[in-house]
Design a protein around this motif. Structure first.
Motif, PDB file in Angstrom:
ATOM      1  N   MET A   1       0.828  -1.206   0.000  1.00  0.00           N
ATOM      2  CA  MET A   1       0.000   0.000   0.000  1.00  0.00           C
ATOM      3  C   MET A   1       0.864   1.259   0.000  1.00  0.00           C
ATOM      4  O   MET A   1       0.661   2.168  -0.807  1.00  0.00           O
ATOM      5  CB  MET A   1      -0.919   0.001   1.231  1.00  0.00           C
ATOM      6  CG  MET A   1      -1.976  -1.067   1.230  1.00  0.00           C
ATOM      7  SD  MET A   1      -3.243  -0.725  -0.018  1.00  0.00           S
ATOM      8  CE  MET A   1      -4.398  -2.050   0.327  1.00  0.00           C
ATOM      9  N   ARG A   2       1.835   1.326   0.916  1.00  0.00           N
ATOM     10  CA  ARG A   2       2.658   2.526   1.090  1.00  0.00           C
ATOM     11  C   ARG A   2       3.525   2.823  -0.125  1.00  0.00           C
ATOM     12  O   ARG A   2       3.708   3.981  -0.515  1.00  0.00           O
ATOM     13  CB  ARG A   2       3.560   2.341   2.328  1.00  0.00           C
ATOM     14  CG  ARG A   2       4.778   3.254   2.395  1.00  0.00           C
ATOM     15  CD  ARG A   2       4.655   4.328   3.426  1.00  0.00           C
ATOM     16  NE  ARG A   2       3.701   5.361   3.072  1.00  0.00           N
ATOM     17  CZ  ARG A   2       3.974   6.353   2.244  1.00  0.00           C
ATOM     18  NH1 ARG A   2       5.142   6.453   1.640  1.00  0.00           N
ATOM     19  NH2 ARG A   2       3.071   7.283   1.994  1.00  0.00           N
ATOM     20  N   LEU A   3       4.078   1.778  -0.753  1.00  0.00           N
ATOM     21  CA  LEU A   3       5.086   1.968  -1.797  1.00  0.00           C
ATOM     22  C   LEU A   3       4.556   1.857  -3.223  1.00  0.00           C
ATOM     23  O   LEU A   3       5.214   2.333  -4.153  1.00  0.00           O
ATOM     24  CB  LEU A   3       6.213   0.950  -1.612  1.00  0.00           C
ATOM     25  CG  LEU A   3       6.964   1.006  -0.277  1.00  0.00           C
ATOM     26  CD1 LEU A   3       7.954  -0.145  -0.178  1.00  0.00           C
ATOM     27  CD2 LEU A   3       7.680   2.341  -0.107  1.00  0.00           C
ATOM     28  N   ILE A   4       3.393   1.252  -3.395  1.00  0.00           N
ATOM     29  CA  ILE A   4       2.874   1.061  -4.752  1.00  0.00           C
ATOM     30  C   ILE A   4       1.495   1.696  -4.940  1.00  0.00           C
ATOM     31  O   ILE A   4       1.315   2.559  -5.804  1.00  0.00           O
ATOM     32  CB  ILE A   4       2.820  -0.445  -5.121  1.00  0.00           C
ATOM     33  CG1 ILE A   4       4.233  -1.029  -5.132  1.00  0.00           C
ATOM     34  CG2 ILE A   4       2.146  -0.647  -6.481  1.00  0.00           C
ATOM     35  CD1 ILE A   4       4.304  -2.514  -5.421  1.00  0.00           C
TER      36      ILE A   4
ATOM     37  N   PRO B   1       9.883   5.293   1.721  1.00  0.00           N
ATOM     38  CA  PRO B   1       9.577   4.322   2.789  1.00  0.00           C
ATOM     39  C   PRO B   1       8.891   4.996   3.971  1.00  0.00           C
ATOM     40  O   PRO B   1       8.799   6.213   4.044  1.00  0.00           O
ATOM     41  CB  PRO B   1      10.963   3.801   3.188  1.00  0.00           C
ATOM     42  CG  PRO B   1      11.851   4.116   2.044  1.00  0.00           C
ATOM     43  CD  PRO B   1      11.312   5.357   1.422  1.00  0.00           C
ATOM     44  N   ALA B   2       8.442   4.194   4.897  1.00  0.00           N
ATOM     45  CA  ALA B   2       7.741   4.704   6.083  1.00  0.00           C
ATOM     46  C   ALA B   2       8.605   5.707   6.840  1.00  0.00           C
ATOM     47  O   ALA B   2       9.834   5.581   6.889  1.00  0.00           O
ATOM     48  CB  ALA B   2       7.363   3.545   6.999  1.00  0.00           C
ATOM     49  N   ALA B   3       7.964   6.697   7.448  1.00  0.00           N
ATOM     50  CA  ALA B   3       8.675   7.756   8.172  1.00  0.00           C
ATOM     51  C   ALA B   3       9.428   7.196   9.375  1.00  0.00           C
ATOM     52  O   ALA B   3       8.856   6.485  10.208  1.00  0.00           O
ATOM     53  CB  ALA B   3       7.694   8.820   8.629  1.00  0.00           C
ATOM     54  N   ALA B   4      10.701   7.535   9.466  1.00  0.00           N
ATOM     55  CA  ALA B   4      11.504   7.118  10.617  1.00  0.00           C
ATOM     56  C   ALA B   4      10.974   7.752  11.896  1.00  0.00           C
ATOM     57  O   ALA B   4      11.104   7.178  12.982  1.00  0.00           O
ATOM     58  CB  ALA B   4      12.966   7.516  10.396  1.00  0.00           C
TER      59      ALA B   4
END
Length: 309
Positions: free
Chosen positions: A226-229, A265-268
Motif C-alpha cells: 500500500m505505502r510503496l505502490i 519508505p515509512a517515516a523514521a
C-alpha cells in the motif's frame, strides 16, 4: 533511467547505514536503550537544523511560485492519504501504528539527501513544502494516532521545536535575513546528519530482533504494498490528470519531488514516536526496514511511470 539508477544507489546507502546500527547492537557496542538518546537528538536538534537550512536560499518570484507548488502538492497528497487510510482501515482493520506508517513517509531523512544527490542542491528548497506540511501533521495527527491521544495540545504543537524551526525558516526566506556564516555552517552540518542518524537508530532497534521474524511478519507485506505502490500510483494519476505538472516550466520537476516524498519508505519519525512512547517500537521498526528494502525497487519504478505518462 539515469534518475532511477541514482535513486537505487542512494537508497542502498541508507540500507547500509541501517546495517551499521544493527552491528552496533549485535556486537554489544551499544544497546537498544542507547538509541533513545539518538532519537531525541534527531527529533529535537538535527531535524530542526535540517528544516532551517532548507530555507536559506535566495528569494525570487520563480522560487516563491515553485515553493507554492510544492506546498500545494504536499497538501493534496495528505488530503488523499488520510481519508484513504481511514477508508481502508474499515476493510483491513489497520492498527494505529500501521495507519501512521501508511500515511507518513521518510520525506526528510530520505528525500533531502536524495534530491540533493540526483537533482542538485538548488532543488532541495522544494522539499520544504512536503516537510512543512508533514512536520505539522506528524506532531499533531500522527503523534495523537500513535499515542492514542484524542485531544490536541495546541501549546505543545506551537512550542514544538520543529514547528518553531519551520517558522524561523519561512522568516529567513521571506526577509532574506543573513545569518552569521559560522552559525549557518554549523546548522547546515548538524542538519546533514539527519539521514544517517535516523537509519542507524532503525538498525539499532532491529539489532535486538530475530532477522527471520522481519520477513515472517506477513502483515508488513500488505503495508509495504500500500505505502510503496498503491498510494504513489494514486498520486501519479491525480498529478497527471489535474494538469498541475503544466502550471509552470518547473512544475513537473517540483511535483516529481512531491512524488518522491509520497512514495518514500515509512517515516523514521513514526518509529521514533513508537520507541519514545513505547507503542510497539519493534513492529514499527520492522515495517520501516521492510519498506526501505522494497523501496530500492518501487521508488525508481514510480519515477519511471511518472516520467513516461
Amino acid at each position: 533511467m539515469e534518475l532511477s539508477l541514482l535513486l537505487i544507489q542512494q537508497i542502498c546507502q541508507l540500507f547500509i547505514m541501517i546495517f551499521f546500527g544493527y552491528l552496533l547492537v549485535k556486537t554489544k557496542t551499544l544497546s537498544t536503550e542507547d538509541s533513545k538518546v539518538l532519537s531525541k537528538l534527531l527529533l529535537f536538534v538535527i531535524s530542526p537544523c535540517a528544516i532551517i537550512t532548507s530555507f536559506t536560499i535566495e528569494y525570487t518570484p520563480d522560487k516563491l511560485m515553485g515553493l507554492g507548488i510544492s506546498f500545494l502538492g504536499a497538501f493534496i497528497v495528505h488530503l488523499i492519504f488520510i481519508p484513504l487510510t481511514e477508508l481502508l482501515t474499515k476493510i483491513f482493520g489497520f492498527a494505529p501504528i500501521e495507519k501512521a506508517t501508511l500515511i507518513y513517509s521518510n520525506s526528510g531523512n530520505l528525500i533531502i539527501p536524495l534530491v540533493g544527490a540526483i537533482l542538485g542542491k538548488e532543488w532541495v528548497l522544494y522539499t520544504s513544502g512536503y516537510m512543512v506540511i508533514q512536520t505539522i501533521l506528524l506532531w499533531t495527527h500522527a503523534k495523537n494516532l500513535v499515542c492514542n491521544e484524542k485531544k490536541y495540545d495546541l501549546k505543545k504543537i506551537f512550542l514544538n521545536i520543529n514547528v518553531i524551526a519551520i517558522a524561523i525558516g519561512l522568516c529567513i526566506f521571506f526577509t532574506q535575513i543573513q545569518m552569521p556564516s559560522i552559525l549557518l555552517a554549523t546548522i547546515d552540518k548538524v542538519g546533514s546528519m539527519m539521514g544517517s542518524i535516523a537509519m542507524i537508530v532503525i538498525g539499532m532497534l532491529i539489532g535486538e530482533m530475530d532477522l527471520k521474524s522481519i520477513f515472517k511478519e506477513k502483515r508488513t507485506y500488505l503495508i509495504c504494498f500500500m505505502r510503496l505502490i498503491v498510494y504513489p500510483l494514486i498520486i501519479i494519476i491525480i498529478l497527471k490528470i489535474s494538469g498541475l505538472t503544466q502550471l509552470t516550466a518547473e512544475a513537473s520537476q517540483i511535483l516529481l519531488i512531491t512524488l518522491l516524498a509520497s512514495s518514500a519508505p515509512a517515516a523514521a519519525t513514526i518509529t521514533q514516536f513508537a520507541q519514545l512512547y513505547n507503542k510497539h517500537p519493534g513492529y514499527a521498526s520492522i515495517m520501516n526496514v521492510m519498506s526501505v528494502i522494497f523501496s530500492i525497487i518501487t521508488m525508481p519504478l514510480m519515477v519511471m511511470i511518472y516520467q513516461i505518462l
